[in-house]
Write a protein that holds these residues in place. Structure first.
Motif, PDB file in Angstrom:
ATOM      1  N   TRP A  56       0.794  -1.231   0.000  1.00  0.00           N
ATOM      2  CA  TRP A  56       0.000   0.000   0.000  1.00  0.00           C
ATOM      3  C   TRP A  56       0.825   1.279   0.000  1.00  0.00           C
ATOM      4  N   THR A  57       2.144   1.173   0.195  1.00  0.00           N
ATOM      5  CA  THR A  57       2.980   2.377   0.204  1.00  0.00           C
ATOM      6  C   THR A  57       4.128   2.271  -0.796  1.00  0.00           C
ATOM      7  N   ALA A  58       5.035   1.329  -0.563  1.00  0.00           N
ATOM      8  CA  ALA A  58       6.238   1.247  -1.380  1.00  0.00           C
ATOM      9  C   ALA A  58       5.924   0.927  -2.838  1.00  0.00           C
ATOM     10  N   LEU A  59       5.129  -0.097  -3.071  1.00  0.00           N
ATOM     11  CA  LEU A  59       4.883  -0.539  -4.443  1.00  0.00           C
ATOM     12  C   LEU A  59       4.117   0.494  -5.269  1.00  0.00           C
ATOM     13  N   PRO A  60       2.993   1.047  -4.778  1.00  0.00           N
ATOM     14  CA  PRO A  60       2.301   2.041  -5.611  1.00  0.00           C
ATOM     15  C   PRO A  60       3.130   3.302  -5.837  1.00  0.00           C
ATOM     16  N   ALA A  75      -7.081  -3.582  -7.576  1.00  0.00           N
ATOM     17  CA  ALA A  75      -6.075  -4.575  -7.953  1.00  0.00           C
ATOM     18  C   ALA A  75      -5.532  -5.319  -6.733  1.00  0.00           C
ATOM     19  N   VAL A  76      -5.222  -4.577  -5.675  1.00  0.00           N
ATOM     20  CA  VAL A  76      -4.631  -5.218  -4.490  1.00  0.00           C
ATOM     21  C   VAL A  76      -5.612  -6.191  -3.846  1.00  0.00           C
ATOM     22  N   THR A  80      -5.221 -10.116  -3.540  1.00  0.00           N
ATOM     23  CA  THR A  80      -5.255 -10.744  -2.217  1.00  0.00           C
ATOM     24  C   THR A  80      -6.212 -11.923  -2.212  1.00  0.00           C
ATOM     25  N   GLY A  81      -7.383 -11.741  -2.816  1.00  0.00           N
ATOM     26  CA  GLY A  81      -8.328 -12.849  -2.914  1.00  0.00           C
ATOM     27  C   GLY A  81      -7.755 -14.018  -3.692  1.00  0.00           C
ATOM     28  N   PHE A  82      -7.062 -13.720  -4.777  1.00  0.00           N
ATOM     29  CA  PHE A  82      -6.441 -14.776  -5.586  1.00  0.00           C
ATOM     30  C   PHE A  82      -5.367 -15.509  -4.783  1.00  0.00           C
ATOM     31  N   ALA A  83      -4.527 -14.759  -4.052  1.00  0.00           N
ATOM     32  CA  ALA A  83      -3.451 -15.370  -3.276  1.00  0.00           C
ATOM     33  C   ALA A  83      -4.005 -16.231  -2.141  1.00  0.00           C
ATOM     34  N   VAL A  84      -5.027 -15.739  -1.447  1.00  0.00           N
ATOM     35  CA  VAL A  84      -5.649 -16.535  -0.387  1.00  0.00           C
ATOM     36  C   VAL A  84      -6.263 -17.804  -0.979  1.00  0.00           C
ATOM     37  N   GLY A  85      -6.902 -17.679  -2.123  1.00  0.00           N
ATOM     38  CA  GLY A  85      -7.493 -18.840  -2.770  1.00  0.00           C
ATOM     39  C   GLY A  85      -6.469 -19.896  -3.144  1.00  0.00           C
ATOM     40  N   LEU A  86      -5.303 -19.463  -3.605  1.00  0.00           N
ATOM     41  CA  LEU A  86      -4.240 -20.416  -3.923  1.00  0.00           C
ATOM     42  C   LEU A  86      -3.816 -21.209  -2.693  1.00  0.00           C
ATOM     43  N   VAL A  87      -3.683 -20.512  -1.550  1.00  0.00           N
ATOM     44  CA  VAL A  87      -3.285 -21.198  -0.318  1.00  0.00           C
ATOM     45  C   VAL A  87      -4.359 -22.187   0.111  1.00  0.00           C
ATOM     46  N   VAL A  88      -5.611 -21.747   0.109  1.00  0.00           N
ATOM     47  CA  VAL A  88      -6.704 -22.617   0.530  1.00  0.00           C
ATOM     48  C   VAL A  88      -6.839 -23.821  -0.400  1.00  0.00           C
ATOM     49  N   TRP A  89      -6.528 -23.623  -1.648  1.00  0.00           N
ATOM     50  CA  TRP A  89      -6.647 -24.694  -2.641  1.00  0.00           C
ATOM     51  C   TRP A  89      -5.477 -25.667  -2.600  1.00  0.00           C
ATOM     52  N   LEU A  90      -4.238 -25.144  -2.546  1.00  0.00           N
ATOM     53  CA  LEU A  90      -3.063 -25.965  -2.833  1.00  0.00           C
ATOM     54  C   LEU A  90      -2.152 -26.252  -1.646  1.00  0.00           C
ATOM     55  N   VAL A  91      -2.127 -25.389  -0.644  1.00  0.00           N
ATOM     56  CA  VAL A  91      -1.165 -25.547   0.445  1.00  0.00           C
ATOM     57  C   VAL A  91      -1.703 -26.541   1.478  1.00  0.00           C
ATOM     58  N   GLY A 280     -12.431 -10.953  -3.325  1.00  0.00           N
ATOM     59  CA  GLY A 280     -11.475  -9.854  -3.388  1.00  0.00           C
ATOM     60  C   GLY A 280     -11.895  -8.780  -4.368  1.00  0.00           C
ATOM     61  N   LEU A 281     -12.438  -9.196  -5.512  1.00  0.00           N
ATOM     62  CA  LEU A 281     -12.918  -8.232  -6.506  1.00  0.00           C
ATOM     63  C   LEU A 281     -14.054  -7.379  -5.929  1.00  0.00           C
ATOM     64  N   VAL A 282     -14.999  -8.027  -5.254  1.00  0.00           N
ATOM     65  CA  VAL A 282     -16.119  -7.286  -4.656  1.00  0.00           C
ATOM     66  C   VAL A 282     -15.610  -6.342  -3.569  1.00  0.00           C
ATOM     67  N   LEU A 283     -14.662  -6.804  -2.765  1.00  0.00           N
ATOM     68  CA  LEU A 283     -14.087  -5.929  -1.737  1.00  0.00           C
ATOM     69  C   LEU A 283     -13.385  -4.727  -2.356  1.00  0.00           C
ATOM     70  N   GLY A 284     -12.731  -4.933  -3.486  1.00  0.00           N
ATOM     71  CA  GLY A 284     -12.093  -3.822  -4.180  1.00  0.00           C
ATOM     72  C   GLY A 284     -13.102  -2.796  -4.661  1.00  0.00           C
ATOM     73  N   LEU A 285     -14.216  -3.269  -5.190  1.00  0.00           N
ATOM     74  CA  LEU A 285     -15.270  -2.355  -5.627  1.00  0.00           C
ATOM     75  C   LEU A 285     -15.855  -1.591  -4.444  1.00  0.00           C
ATOM     76  N   LEU A 286     -16.037  -2.278  -3.319  1.00  0.00           N
ATOM     77  CA  LEU A 286     -16.536  -1.610  -2.120  1.00  0.00           C
ATOM     78  C   LEU A 286     -15.545  -0.574  -1.610  1.00  0.00           C
ATOM     79  N   ALA A 287     -14.247  -0.861  -1.726  1.00  0.00           N
ATOM     80  CA  ALA A 287     -13.226   0.102  -1.303  1.00  0.00           C
ATOM     81  C   ALA A 287     -13.287   1.370  -2.148  1.00  0.00           C
ATOM     82  N   ILE A 288     -13.572   1.212  -3.430  1.00  0.00           N
ATOM     83  CA  ILE A 288     -13.710   2.388  -4.301  1.00  0.00           C
ATOM     84  C   ILE A 288     -14.880   3.241  -3.834  1.00  0.00           C
TER      85      ILE A 288
END
Length: 447
Positions: A56-60, A75-76, A80-91, A280-288
């Protein structure tokens, strides 16, 4: 509910009437559990803070964007939703049980699930998801404590070890052992054996005190704010306070009613990667829509509201509360791991400030305390926790008598309302083996 759910979930603890010698001997493991639990919480939050600063600071800033740029927030949170989903799915461990189906005092998960739980919680905290760390960190600390003491101190009941870990973590989360003592009073009162209530509270309070002190020494965040004191209450304060608390409770009840439908809607997608990415996409829209104040677990954002209470119009406060409660429901329904207490506190504060803005002459502290009290009572099903947070949000002990009165009609409104928790039928827990013993979680309890 037929019985206190904290008692139900913690299990029936059988202990003889504790002697002074027993309390002194067991206080050593209680203090150790408190210190370790606070350190685990602090470490998890510190790693999350580093990740958050990068996202939220360095990268943007490195690409010339502001952190509150709408497209960056979208985007973030989607990432985040995609990354959490990968962990829940594969890890291995799959992120542990769905925390929509757990309370603060639910049974601990298997030790093998803990790394994946820690990863998904840190991703959610860093990515701006509207959930706190409380449910997962209590699960982590409980599982660690039970696993450790099953090897080094087999004579200490596992249920007692779990109770101490819960108490220690609550003390660390809220910065005081008082919160743990209040929340667990019903549990320790159900301990089978002799002795007074405070004999039974001795060890949980010791663990909670060690957790709270350790967290203070480590510089962790706590709920501690200060607003102008109420002074002597006026008769009208009882009426306006009860109205605000009831309104806040009704908002929470409406959210609790919608929760299972939204949860079922997301889980109809069947695959964790699809569920959390869409979330995550819905949360991003809500953040906007709601802006940066509606992101993250809500503790820092609550402090910002209370530091500048007159900087927000009634319409803005209503919008903040509305967006945040939808974001909380989406985050809790879409497979993210986290607790609901901290976001609910933010919502309650926004409701209280809204009431202060629209009710002529209503004291600020009373409005904030009652706004927090109503919705927290819905989420936790605990009048003690609601009272504690009402005082903690204002730092005003003169509010305690009036809040005790207002708690009574509010409890009558809340007691038969739907729980702010999902009763799992197995679902993804069963498919990915993330229940406490590798199977589905059934009849989870609410604290």
């Amino acid at each position: 509910m037929a019985e206190d759910s904290t008692t139900q979930s913690a299990g029936a603890i059988e202990m003889p009437a504790p002697s002074v010698r027993m309390l002194l001997l067991l206080s050593l493991p209680a203090l150790a559990i408190g210190i370790v639990s606070a350190f685990v919480l602090w470490l998890l939050e510190r790693i999350s803070a580093v990740l958050q600063d990068g996202l939220w600071t360095a990268l943007p800033h490195s690409i010339g964007l502001a952190s509150n740029n709408p497209w960056w927030m979208l985007a973030v949170l989607t990432f985040t939703g995609f990354a959490v989903g990968l962990v829940v799915w594969l890890v291995p461990g799959h992120g542990g049980p769905d925390t929509a189906t757990t309370g603060l005092a639910s049974p601990p998960p298997r030790p093998g699930t803990l790394p994946s739980i820690a990863v998904v919680v840190m991703l959610g905290l860093a990515g701006g998801v509207s959930l706190g760390p409380e449910n997962p960190i209590i699960a982590i600390n409980s599982a660690l404590a039970v696993a450790a003491f099953s090897r080094i101190a087999t004579k200490i009941p596992a249920q007692l070890v779990m109770l101490l870990a819960i108490s220690a973590t609550i003390g660390a989360l809220f910065g005081t052992p008082v919160a743990a003592a209040l929340v667990l009073t019903g549990t320790v009162a159900a301990v089978k054996g002799g002795g007074s209530l405070w004999d039974r509270l001795f060890l949980p309070v010791a663990a909670a005190a060690a957790g709270a002190v350790t967290m203070h020494l480590l510089g962790g965040q706590t709920i501690a704010f200060h607003l102008p004191p109420l002074g002597a209450p006026q008769p009208i304060d009882f009426l306006t306070g009860a109205i605000v608390a009831a309104f806040s409770a009704c908002v929470g009840i409406a959210a609790a009613f919608l929760f299972p439908y939204l949860h079922a809607g997301f889980h109809a997608l069947r695959h964790p990667l699809a569920i959390t990415t869409l979330g995550g996409l819905v949360l991003g829209l809500l953040a906007i829509v709601g802006g940066p104040l509606t992101l993250f677990k809500g503790l820092e954002q609550t402090g910002e509201l209370l530091t500048h209470p007159d900087s927000y119009s009634a319409g803005t406060l209503a919008a903040l509360a509305g967006v945040k409660i939808v974001a909380l429901l989406v985050a809790a329904s879409a497979g993210f791991r986290g607790g609901r207490v901290f976001p609910v506190v933010f919502i309650g504060v926004a409701i209280g400030l809204f009431a202060h803005a629209v009710i002529p002459g209503m004291p600020l502290g009373l409005a904030v305390a009652c706004g927090g009290l109503g919705i927290v009572m819905v989420e936790t099903r605990d009048g003690w926790m609601a009272l504690f947070l009402g005082i903690a949000l204002t730092g005003d002990l003169t509010l305690l008598p009036i809040l005790c009165v207002i708690t009574l009609p509010t409890w009558l409104l809340v007691t038969k309302a739907p729980p702010f928790e999902i009763e799992s039928d197995g679902g993804l827990d069963k498919r990915f083996g993330t229940g406490p013993a590798g199977g589905p979680r059934r009849n989870p309890s609410t604290i």
